[in-house]
Design a protein around this motif. Structure first.
Motif, PDB file in Angstrom:
ATOM      1  N   GLY A  37       0.884  -1.193  -0.142  1.00  0.00           N
ATOM      2  CA  GLY A  37       0.187   0.014   0.030  1.00  0.00           C
ATOM      3  C   GLY A  37       0.787   1.054   0.145  1.00  0.00           C
ATOM      4  O   GLY A  37       0.492   2.312  -0.221  1.00  0.00           O
ATOM      5  N   ARG A  38       2.212   1.148   0.054  1.00  0.00           N
ATOM      6  CA  ARG A  38       2.934   2.421   0.425  1.00  0.00           C
ATOM      7  C   ARG A  38       3.934   2.429  -0.713  1.00  0.00           C
ATOM      8  O   ARG A  38       4.173   3.669  -1.152  1.00  0.00           O
ATOM      9  CB  ARG A  38       3.812   2.220   1.813  1.00  0.00           C
ATOM     10  N   ILE A  39       4.345   1.575  -1.276  1.00  0.00           N
ATOM     11  CA  ILE A  39       5.029   1.462  -2.692  1.00  0.00           C
ATOM     12  C   ILE A  39       4.532   0.792  -4.064  1.00  0.00           C
ATOM     13  O   ILE A  39       4.243  -0.518  -3.887  1.00  0.00           O
ATOM     14  CB  ILE A  39       6.565   0.967  -2.351  1.00  0.00           C
ATOM     15  N   HIS A  87       7.818   8.748  -8.289  1.00  0.00           N
ATOM     16  CA  HIS A  87       8.882   9.582  -7.584  1.00  0.00           C
ATOM     17  C   HIS A  87      10.460   9.106  -7.957  1.00  0.00           C
ATOM     18  O   HIS A  87      11.213   9.944  -7.635  1.00  0.00           O
ATOM     19  CB  HIS A  87       8.657   9.361  -6.060  1.00  0.00           C
ATOM     20  N   TYR A  88      10.480   7.760  -8.356  1.00  0.00           N
ATOM     21  CA  TYR A  88      11.749   7.284  -8.755  1.00  0.00           C
ATOM     22  C   TYR A  88      11.691   6.701 -10.167  1.00  0.00           C
ATOM     23  O   TYR A  88      11.120   5.688 -10.353  1.00  0.00           O
ATOM     24  CB  TYR A  88      12.256   6.129  -7.697  1.00  0.00           C
ATOM     25  N   LEU A  89      12.486   7.429 -10.910  1.00  0.00           N
ATOM     26  CA  LEU A  89      12.812   6.945 -12.457  1.00  0.00           C
ATOM     27  C   LEU A  89      14.014   6.037 -12.272  1.00  0.00           C
ATOM     28  O   LEU A  89      14.967   6.977 -12.365  1.00  0.00           O
ATOM     29  CB  LEU A  89      12.300   7.850 -13.201  1.00  0.00           C
ATOM     30  N   GLU A 150      17.652  -3.902  -2.123  1.00  0.00           N
ATOM     31  CA  GLU A 150      18.008  -3.694  -0.641  1.00  0.00           C
ATOM     32  C   GLU A 150      18.216  -2.490  -0.284  1.00  0.00           C
ATOM     33  O   GLU A 150      17.462  -1.572   0.486  1.00  0.00           O
ATOM     34  CB  GLU A 150      18.853  -4.847  -0.110  1.00  0.00           C
ATOM     35  N   GLY A 151      19.149  -1.876  -1.394  1.00  0.00           N
ATOM     36  CA  GLY A 151      19.265  -0.486  -0.867  1.00  0.00           C
ATOM     37  C   GLY A 151      18.510   0.599  -1.564  1.00  0.00           C
ATOM     38  O   GLY A 151      18.308   1.514  -0.679  1.00  0.00           O
ATOM     39  N   LEU A 152      17.667   0.315  -2.425  1.00  0.00           N
ATOM     40  CA  LEU A 152      16.517   1.101  -2.693  1.00  0.00           C
ATOM     41  C   LEU A 152      15.405   1.085  -1.550  1.00  0.00           C
ATOM     42  O   LEU A 152      14.927   2.340  -1.188  1.00  0.00           O
ATOM     43  CB  LEU A 152      16.002   0.769  -4.216  1.00  0.00           C
ATOM     44  N   LEU A 153      15.164  -0.053  -1.140  1.00  0.00           N
ATOM     45  CA  LEU A 153      14.020  -0.284  -0.044  1.00  0.00           C
ATOM     46  C   LEU A 153      14.449   0.767   1.135  1.00  0.00           C
ATOM     47  O   LEU A 153      13.812   1.359   1.948  1.00  0.00           O
ATOM     48  CB  LEU A 153      13.843  -1.618   0.423  1.00  0.00           C
ATOM     49  N   ALA A 154      15.737   0.444   1.647  1.00  0.00           N
ATOM     50  CA  ALA A 154      16.405   1.053   2.845  1.00  0.00           C
ATOM     51  C   ALA A 154      16.480   2.674   2.428  1.00  0.00           C
ATOM     52  O   ALA A 154      15.930   3.719   3.262  1.00  0.00           O
ATOM     53  CB  ALA A 154      17.876   0.838   2.932  1.00  0.00           C
ATOM     54  N   GLU A 155      16.544   3.267   1.411  1.00  0.00           N
ATOM     55  CA  GLU A 155      16.498   4.711   0.905  1.00  0.00           C
ATOM     56  C   GLU A 155      14.902   5.004   1.043  1.00  0.00           C
ATOM     57  O   GLU A 155      14.702   6.280   1.601  1.00  0.00           O
ATOM     58  CB  GLU A 155      16.886   4.916  -0.493  1.00  0.00           C
ATOM     59  N   ILE A 156      14.074   4.153   0.636  1.00  0.00           N
ATOM     60  CA  ILE A 156      12.621   4.828   0.483  1.00  0.00           C
ATOM     61  C   ILE A 156      12.064   4.813   2.084  1.00  0.00           C
ATOM     62  O   ILE A 156      11.560   5.672   2.567  1.00  0.00           O
ATOM     63  CB  ILE A 156      11.928   3.774  -0.138  1.00  0.00           C
ATOM     64  N   ARG A 158      14.258   5.300   4.636  1.00  0.00           N
ATOM     65  CA  ARG A 158      14.802   6.753   5.271  1.00  0.00           C
ATOM     66  C   ARG A 158      13.917   7.709   5.071  1.00  0.00           C
ATOM     67  O   ARG A 158      13.616   8.636   5.682  1.00  0.00           O
ATOM     68  CB  ARG A 158      16.071   6.858   4.718  1.00  0.00           C
ATOM     69  N   ARG A 159      13.491   8.002   3.703  1.00  0.00           N
ATOM     70  CA  ARG A 159      12.706   9.195   3.199  1.00  0.00           C
ATOM     71  C   ARG A 159      11.271   8.947   3.680  1.00  0.00           C
ATOM     72  O   ARG A 159      10.712  10.114   4.311  1.00  0.00           O
ATOM     73  CB  ARG A 159      12.468   9.107   1.773  1.00  0.00           C
ATOM     74  N   GLU A 160      10.718   7.854   4.165  1.00  0.00           N
ATOM     75  CA  GLU A 160       9.545   7.958   4.835  1.00  0.00           C
ATOM     76  C   GLU A 160       9.592   8.595   6.243  1.00  0.00           C
ATOM     77  O   GLU A 160       8.481   8.930   6.936  1.00  0.00           O
ATOM     78  CB  GLU A 160       9.139   6.424   5.048  1.00  0.00           C
ATOM     79  N   ARG A 161      10.399   7.992   6.842  1.00  0.00           N
ATOM     80  CA  ARG A 161      10.956   8.601   8.246  1.00  0.00           C
ATOM     81  C   ARG A 161      11.065  10.065   8.423  1.00  0.00           C
ATOM     82  O   ARG A 161      10.893  10.645   9.510  1.00  0.00           O
ATOM     83  CB  ARG A 161      12.085   7.749   8.864  1.00  0.00           C
TER      84      ARG A 161
END
Ligand code: 4NP
Length: 162
Positions: A37-39, A87-89, A150-156, A158-161
């Motif tokens: 629901g978030r991504i 938001h990410y291309l 994995e890196g992309l999920l971590a970035e998103i 971080r951005r959500e927080r």
């Protein structure tokens, strides 16, 4: 860009090898963490040649061997709305990155970059095009895409927080 889920669009040339693989791998990571629901995840190609076609059977087979299902995906071409919906291309290589930048609205506020920027430990900066190469190219695509996911999920996250 509208509120709601964060949109992630993977972009290659034909949308039958690399970006569908990234689509399925990242989608599985998102589902595993209960973030559907978030991504929002999708993929496309910059070229029109394969529009409407399923992924390359070699990509489907290599992905299936690692537990990913590419079969529901169909190729489509990058379009203007993508700049408003995502938001990410994330391009698989420099030439597709160049197209993404060239076609972008001047005020696009999202992130346009290379997928492998999210896999700094990988030796490559581009996901090599496996279409005309040997079969192991398809496995390498999976390895690189898994690392970047994995890196992309971590970035998103971080951005959500923030
Ligand atoms: P993709 O691979 O960009 O990873 O989907 C290719 C698929 C088709 C072609 C080139 C690359 N083609 O030349 O048709």
């Amino acid at each position: 860009m509208t509120d709601g889920p964060i949109g992630v669009l993977f972009v290659c040339l034909g949308n039958i090898c690399r970006s569908p693989t990234a689509d399925a791998v990242f989608r599985q990571r998102v589902q595993t963490r209960g973030l559907e629901g978030r991504i929002r995840v999708d993929s496309c190609g910059t070229a029109p040649w394969h529009v409407g076609k399923p992924p390359d059977p070699r990509s489907v087979a290599a992905a299936r061997a690692r537990g990913y299902d590419l079969s529901p995906l169909r190729a489509r071409q990058l379009c203007w709305e993508d700049y408003f919906d995502f938001h990410y291309l994330l391009a698989m290589d420099e030439s597709n990155l160049e197209v993404l930048r060239r076609e972008a609205p001047v005020d696009y506020a999202g992130h346009i970059g290379l997928l492998l920027d999210f896999a700094p430990e990988a030796a490559e900066r581009e996901v090599p095009d496996p279409y005309y190469g040997a079969g192991d190219g398809f496995v390498r695509v999976l390895e690189l895409v898994e690392a970047a996911s994995e890196g992309l999920l971590a970035e998103i996250a971080r951005r959500e927080r923030s």
